[in-house]
Design a protein around this motif. Structure first.
Motif, mmCIF file in Angstrom:
data_model
loop_
_atom_site.group_PDB
_atom_site.id
_atom_site.type_symbol
_atom_site.label_atom_id
_atom_site.label_comp_id
_atom_site.label_asym_id
_atom_site.label_seq_id
_atom_site.Cartn_x
_atom_site.Cartn_y
_atom_site.Cartn_z
ATOM 1 N N SER A 119 0.830 -1.213 0.000
ATOM 2 C CA SER A 119 0.000 0.000 0.000
ATOM 3 C C SER A 119 0.860 1.257 0.000
ATOM 4 O O SER A 119 0.499 2.260 -0.625
ATOM 5 N N GLY A 120 1.985 1.230 0.668
ATOM 6 C CA GLY A 120 2.879 2.381 0.678
ATOM 7 C C GLY A 120 3.455 2.662 -0.696
ATOM 8 O O GLY A 120 3.528 3.812 -1.137
ATOM 9 N N PHE A 121 3.836 1.605 -1.420
ATOM 10 C CA PHE A 121 4.393 1.786 -2.757
ATOM 11 C C PHE A 121 3.328 2.235 -3.748
ATOM 12 O O PHE A 121 3.600 3.039 -4.650
ATOM 13 N N VAL A 122 2.105 1.746 -3.586
ATOM 14 C CA VAL A 122 1.004 2.227 -4.413
ATOM 15 C C VAL A 122 0.763 3.708 -4.135
ATOM 16 O O VAL A 122 0.548 4.503 -5.057
ATOM 17 N N GLY A 123 0.833 4.100 -2.862
ATOM 18 C CA GLY A 123 0.674 5.506 -2.506
ATOM 19 C C GLY A 123 1.765 6.380 -3.095
ATOM 20 O O GLY A 123 1.499 7.493 -3.566
ATOM 21 N N ILE A 124 2.994 5.890 -3.091
ATOM 22 C CA ILE A 124 4.097 6.650 -3.690
ATOM 23 C C ILE A 124 3.838 6.864 -5.180
ATOM 24 O O ILE A 124 3.990 7.974 -5.698
ATOM 25 N N GLY A 125 3.416 5.832 -5.862
ATOM 26 C CA GLY A 125 3.104 5.974 -7.281
ATOM 27 C C GLY A 125 1.921 6.900 -7.529
ATOM 28 O O GLY A 125 1.956 7.745 -8.433
ATOM 29 N N GLN A 166 3.225 2.231 7.293
ATOM 30 C CA GLN A 166 2.701 3.268 8.184
ATOM 31 C C GLN A 166 3.533 4.548 8.108
ATOM 32 O O GLN A 166 2.985 5.658 8.174
ATOM 33 N N VAL A 167 4.832 4.429 7.963
ATOM 34 C CA VAL A 167 5.691 5.615 7.849
ATOM 35 C C VAL A 167 5.389 6.360 6.552
ATOM 36 O O VAL A 167 5.292 7.598 6.539
ATOM 37 N N ILE A 168 5.220 5.627 5.469
ATOM 38 C CA ILE A 168 4.882 6.259 4.194
ATOM 39 C C ILE A 168 3.535 6.969 4.301
ATOM 40 O O ILE A 168 3.370 8.107 3.844
ATOM 41 N N LYS A 169 2.569 6.331 4.935
ATOM 42 C CA LYS A 169 1.260 6.954 5.141
ATOM 43 C C LYS A 169 1.394 8.210 6.004
ATOM 44 O O LYS A 169 0.786 9.246 5.708
ATOM 45 N N LEU A 170 2.188 8.140 7.038
ATOM 46 C CA LEU A 170 2.388 9.289 7.916
ATOM 47 C C LEU A 170 3.031 10.454 7.171
ATOM 48 O O LEU A 170 2.654 11.613 7.360
ATOM 49 N N ILE A 171 3.979 10.157 6.294
ATOM 50 C CA ILE A 171 4.615 11.218 5.502
ATOM 51 C C ILE A 171 3.585 11.896 4.605
ATOM 52 O O ILE A 171 3.531 13.126 4.525
ATOM 53 N N PHE A 172 2.739 11.113 3.948
ATOM 54 C CA PHE A 172 1.738 11.694 3.063
ATOM 55 C C PHE A 172 0.650 12.449 3.820
ATOM 56 O O PHE A 172 0.139 13.454 3.341
ATOM 57 N N MET A 173 0.280 11.968 4.984
ATOM 58 C CA MET A 173 -0.821 12.578 5.725
ATOM 59 C C MET A 173 -0.386 13.705 6.655
ATOM 60 O O MET A 173 -1.150 14.631 6.883
ATOM 61 N N GLY A 174 0.818 13.621 7.197
ATOM 62 C CA GLY A 174 1.183 14.567 8.228
ATOM 63 C C GLY A 174 2.234 15.594 7.863
ATOM 64 O O GLY A 174 2.278 16.672 8.443
ATOM 65 N N PHE A 175 3.070 15.276 6.903
ATOM 66 C CA PHE A 175 4.151 16.180 6.538
ATOM 67 C C PHE A 175 3.909 16.726 5.130
ATOM 68 O O PHE A 175 3.225 16.112 4.317
ATOM 69 N N PHE A 176 4.495 17.856 4.843
ATOM 70 C CA PHE A 176 4.398 18.470 3.518
ATOM 71 C C PHE A 176 2.945 18.573 3.054
ATOM 72 O O PHE A 176 2.603 18.225 1.927
ATOM 73 N N THR A 177 2.076 19.055 3.953
ATOM 74 C CA THR A 177 0.653 19.107 3.622
ATOM 75 C C THR A 177 0.354 20.058 2.466
ATOM 76 O O THR A 177 -0.643 19.875 1.778
ATOM 77 N N ASN A 178 1.210 21.057 2.251
ATOM 78 C CA ASN A 178 0.972 21.918 1.089
ATOM 79 C C ASN A 178 1.244 21.186 -0.224
ATOM 80 O O ASN A 178 0.679 21.527 -1.253
ATOM 81 N N LEU A 179 2.087 20.169 -0.205
ATOM 82 C CA LEU A 179 2.384 19.392 -1.394
ATOM 83 C C LEU A 179 1.448 18.189 -1.533
ATOM 84 O O LEU A 179 0.886 17.943 -2.603
ATOM 85 N N PHE A 180 1.260 17.439 -0.442
ATOM 86 C CA PHE A 180 0.462 16.216 -0.483
ATOM 87 C C PHE A 180 -0.998 16.411 -0.109
ATOM 88 O O PHE A 180 -1.797 15.498 -0.271
ATOM 89 N N GLY A 181 -1.376 17.555 0.447
ATOM 90 C CA GLY A 181 -2.769 17.812 0.776
ATOM 91 C C GLY A 181 -3.238 17.239 2.093
ATOM 92 O O GLY A 181 -4.414 17.328 2.420
ATOM 93 N N GLY A 182 -2.360 16.625 2.867
ATOM 94 C CA GLY A 182 -2.759 16.070 4.162
ATOM 95 C C GLY A 182 -3.769 14.953 3.992
ATOM 96 O O GLY A 182 -3.720 14.167 3.040
ATOM 97 N N GLY A 183 -4.728 14.873 4.904
ATOM 98 C CA GLY A 183 -5.751 13.830 4.873
ATOM 99 C C GLY A 183 -6.747 13.987 3.741
ATOM 100 O O GLY A 183 -7.429 13.035 3.368
ATOM 101 N N ARG A 184 -6.842 15.166 3.164
ATOM 102 C CA ARG A 184 -7.787 15.410 2.081
ATOM 103 C C ARG A 184 -7.226 15.010 0.727
ATOM 104 O O ARG A 184 -7.949 14.917 -0.254
#
Length: 153
Positions: free
Chosen positions: A61-67, A121-139
């Protein structure tokens, strides 16, 4: 012996049917459900291959999220066409998998399972919690345009 020769033929017929279904289904809702089903089938098949080898990985799931995030960022923020961003997203997921995979593949058993779970979980945390202006956070990333159709001249 006969059954082993029949398996590739069955997969080829199923692949042709899967490729033809989007041409036959015109309702966007049903097409979306079909795409989601096929995506989950691919993920389950890849997990099954790892289980056959005797390990249990949850980092898929983390690698799918990265892609997915790579493709979305390339399309929305950098203006790439979808059909260019799609293979680049796959390349980015492969690069991440190779970087993470070399140290992880030295582990076995429950340690391999726990590390791959933690990586997801770390990959998910990076996408959800960090760089929210780039990744959009939880949205997530809003305004991803649908891909243009491929036209053959």
């Amino acid at each position: 012996m006969r059954n082993k020769r029949l398996i590739p033929l069955i997969f080829a017929v199923l692949a042709i049917i899967a490729l033809a279904l989007p041409l036959l289904i015109k309702d966007l809702y049903h097409l979306h459900v079909l795409i989601t089903v096929f995506l989950n089938v691919v993920l389950a098949a890849s997990l099954f291959i790892i289980v056959i080898l005797g390990e249990m990985s949850l980092a898929h799931s983390g690698f799918v999220g990265i892609g997915a995030y790579t493709s979305a960022i390339l399309v929305t923020k950098l203006g790439f066409p979808f059909w260019i961003s799609l293979p680049l997203a796959g390349v980015m997921a492969v690069i991440a998998a190779v970087i993470i995979g070399f140290p992880t593949l030295r582990l076995t058993g429950v340690y391999f399972f726990l590390v791959t779970f933690a990586l997801a979980q770390v990959i998910k945390l990076i996408f959800m919690g960090f760089f929210t202006n780039l990744f959009g956070g939880g949205r997530g990333i809003p305004g991803i345009p649908p891909p243009n159709s491929i036209s053959i001249p």
